[in-house]
Structures are given as structure tokens and as C-alpha cells.
Design an enzyme around this catalytic site. Structure first.
Site, short mmCIF file in Angstrom:
data_model
loop_
_atom_site.label_atom_id
_atom_site.label_comp_id
_atom_site.label_asym_id
_atom_site.label_seq_id
_atom_site.Cartn_x
_atom_site.Cartn_y
_atom_site.Cartn_z
N ASP A 1 -9.13 3.22 74.95
CA ASP A 1 -9.77 4.39 74.37
C ASP A 1 -8.95 5.63 74.78
O ASP A 1 -8.16 5.58 75.72
CB ASP A 1 -11.21 4.49 74.88
CG ASP A 1 -11.91 5.76 74.47
OD1 ASP A 1 -11.91 6.08 73.27
OD2 ASP A 1 -12.43 6.46 75.36
N ILE A 2 -9.15 6.73 74.06
CA ILE A 2 -8.35 7.93 74.35
C ILE A 2 -9.15 8.97 75.13
O ILE A 2 -8.91 9.22 76.31
CB ILE A 2 -7.80 8.53 73.03
CG1 ILE A 2 -6.82 7.54 72.38
CG2 ILE A 2 -7.09 9.87 73.31
CD1 ILE A 2 -6.28 7.99 71.04
N ASP A 3 -10.11 9.62 74.48
CA ASP A 3 -10.83 10.75 75.09
C ASP A 3 -11.77 10.28 76.19
O ASP A 3 -12.64 9.43 75.97
CB ASP A 3 -11.62 11.50 74.02
CG ASP A 3 -10.72 12.13 72.98
OD1 ASP A 3 -10.23 13.24 73.24
OD2 ASP A 3 -10.47 11.50 71.94
N ASP B 1 -14.83 4.71 78.13
CA ASP B 1 -15.68 5.52 79.01
C ASP B 1 -17.07 5.79 78.48
O ASP B 1 -17.96 6.19 79.24
CB ASP B 1 -15.01 6.87 79.27
CG ASP B 1 -15.06 7.77 78.05
OD1 ASP B 1 -15.59 8.90 78.14
OD2 ASP B 1 -14.58 7.35 76.98
#
Length: 248
Positions: A20-22, A195
Site C-alpha cells: 500500500d502507499i499512503d 495500514d
């Protein structure tokens, strides 16, 4: 949960790594456009992709175009929670976008509520309320009403100070499973790091496939079996893997 930083890296070259990124690779920012990519991170990701024979993909709620702006060298990615999909640098069949009229309606209703940022995407729409957290119930009620009345199957993803409306067929778990059927990923151990609540479907899919699920942060129940404390720790963990001797 166990600390993922202590994962024994003996078999890590057999992993298929999904990130995942953010809030996972990157620290959260007040708006999606305000995130910063640390200068060393792209080289680490590129190095890991080479060491994993290409079995590394970004799995994000961001659209593919936004992912490419942040990480222009990453060849594999799923955007808009799996509604968009790219393999070997080429866009693949995804999920059709939902009607502009519906997006217009949601945006108009949200615009009447102070403190809401409307992020329109090709296949989804996000309502951010980080600047006014007491709006949570109001935003959730608006989004639930849209889903109930929509002639097109939609579902909600409740994230950190954001509600996202996505096509019912989309999802990060389904995106991971689709990658795992591809030659570069097939037969590997899936590892997913995320997250948010929007990543739980991905954790469940990876657990079902006998892989490694890693939650970043804390403070809520999760299906993930391992834990990393924050994006900085994620970046240090990835750099550690990339620095392992070739025979390790």
C-alpha cells in the site's frame, strides 16, 4: 501480532511483495497531493523488484495515473482499490468507471458541507474530512444513502478520515489474487503491507493464500498477523531487505 521487522528473511526471495502507499510507504499528509516520496525510496523499491524477479506491486486507492506520478518506474500496480490494473508497465482490463452523473451528485452534496475535500477518480470517489473530524457521522450517512439509492452496485470503504465509494467488484484482495495468477507471481509467498481498514480485504486474501500480512500502525483490530509501527519503519525494513547479501 508479531513484529514484522524480526521476520526471518531466509525465504524472502520467494516472496511476492504487495505494498500500500499512503500511510504505509509514505507518511500521511493533509491532502493526497501533499505527500512526499523520500529520495531513497524509489531506488529501494526498484532494487527489491529486481531481486524478486519482478514480483512487486503497489496496491493503492490512488488511481494509476497518481501512482505513476509518485513512482514513475514501478511497472506493476493496482489503482482505485483494484478497479485499475497494470502489469509490466501496461494497463490491463479493469472495472468500468461509474457514471459521471452519480459522481456529480455526490460531489454537489458533499460540497455543501464545510471541511470536506472531494477527490474524484475514474472509478471511485473519496470524501476526505481530516480537517473536520466531527463530520464523520454526516459523511458516512451521505455515502450510505448514495449506495442505497445507486442503480449501480457500489460499496463503501471507511478509511482514516475518508470514506470511499467504489464499484462493488473492486477490492485490494481481489487485485492481489489477480496478480498471484500471473507468471511472475505464481507459486510465490504473497506478502501484503497496509495500514488502513481498506487494506483488511487484502490481509484476508493473503492469509487465505498462506502468505504474510503486515499491518502498519495500531489502535484497531486487524486480520494482519504481523506489525510495523509506522511508514518510517516500513521504509527501514524494506531497505534492510534490499541490503541483504545476495546469498541471504
Amino acid at each position: 501480532m508479531n513484529d514484522a521487522f524480526e521476520l526471518t528473511p531466509r525465504d524472502w526471495k520467494d516472496w511476492a511483495l504487495f505494498l500500500d502507499i499512503d500511510g504505509t510507504l509514505l507518511d500521511l499528509a493533509p491532502t493526497p497531493d501533499a505527500v512526499l516520496v523520500p529520495s531513497t525510496l524509489p531506488a529501494v523499491l526498484n532494487g527489491l523488484s529486481r531481486r524478486l524477479s519482478g514480483a512487486l506491486a503497489l496496491i493503492s486507492g490512488r488511481e494509476l495515473a497518481a501512482i505513476e506520478r509518485l513512482f514513475p518506474e514501478m511497472r506493476d500496480a493496482a489503482g482505485a482499490h483494484g478497479a485499475q490494473w497494470r502489469l509490466n508497465g501496461r494497463g490491463m482490463d479493469g472495472i468500468d468507471g461509474w457514471p459521471r452523473s452519480l459522481a456529480d451528485e455526490v460531489a454537489a452534496r458533499a460540497a455543501a458541507i464545510a471541511g470536506v475535500l472531494v477527490e474524484r477518480k475514474a472509478c471511485s470517489l473519496s470524501l476526505h474530512y481530516r480537517d473536520n473530524l466531527p463530520l464523520a457521522d454526516t459523511i458516512h450517512a451521505l455515502a450510505e444513502d448514495v449506495v442505497r439509492r445507486s442503480p449501480h452496485p457500489l460499496r463503501l470503504l471507511h478509511g482514516k478520515a475518508v470514506v470511499e465509494l467504489i464499484p462493488d467488484a473492486a477490492g485490494k484482495g481481489r487485485a492481489i489474487e489477480r496478480f498471484m495468477a500471473e507468471p511472475a507471481y505464481r507459486g510465490r509467498i504473497p506478502v501484503f503491507v497496509g495500514d488502513d481498514v481498506t487494506d483488511e480485504e487484502g490481509f484476508a486474501s493473503v492469509n487465505r493464500l498462506g502468505g504474510i500480512s503486515i499491518h502498519v500502525g495500531g489502535g484497531r483490530p486487524t486480520a494482519a498477523r504481523f506489525h510495523l509501527s509506522d511508514p518510517e519503519t516500513v521504509r527501514r525494513w524494506l531497505a534492510r531487505l534490499n541490503d541483504l547479501p545476495r546469498g541471504a
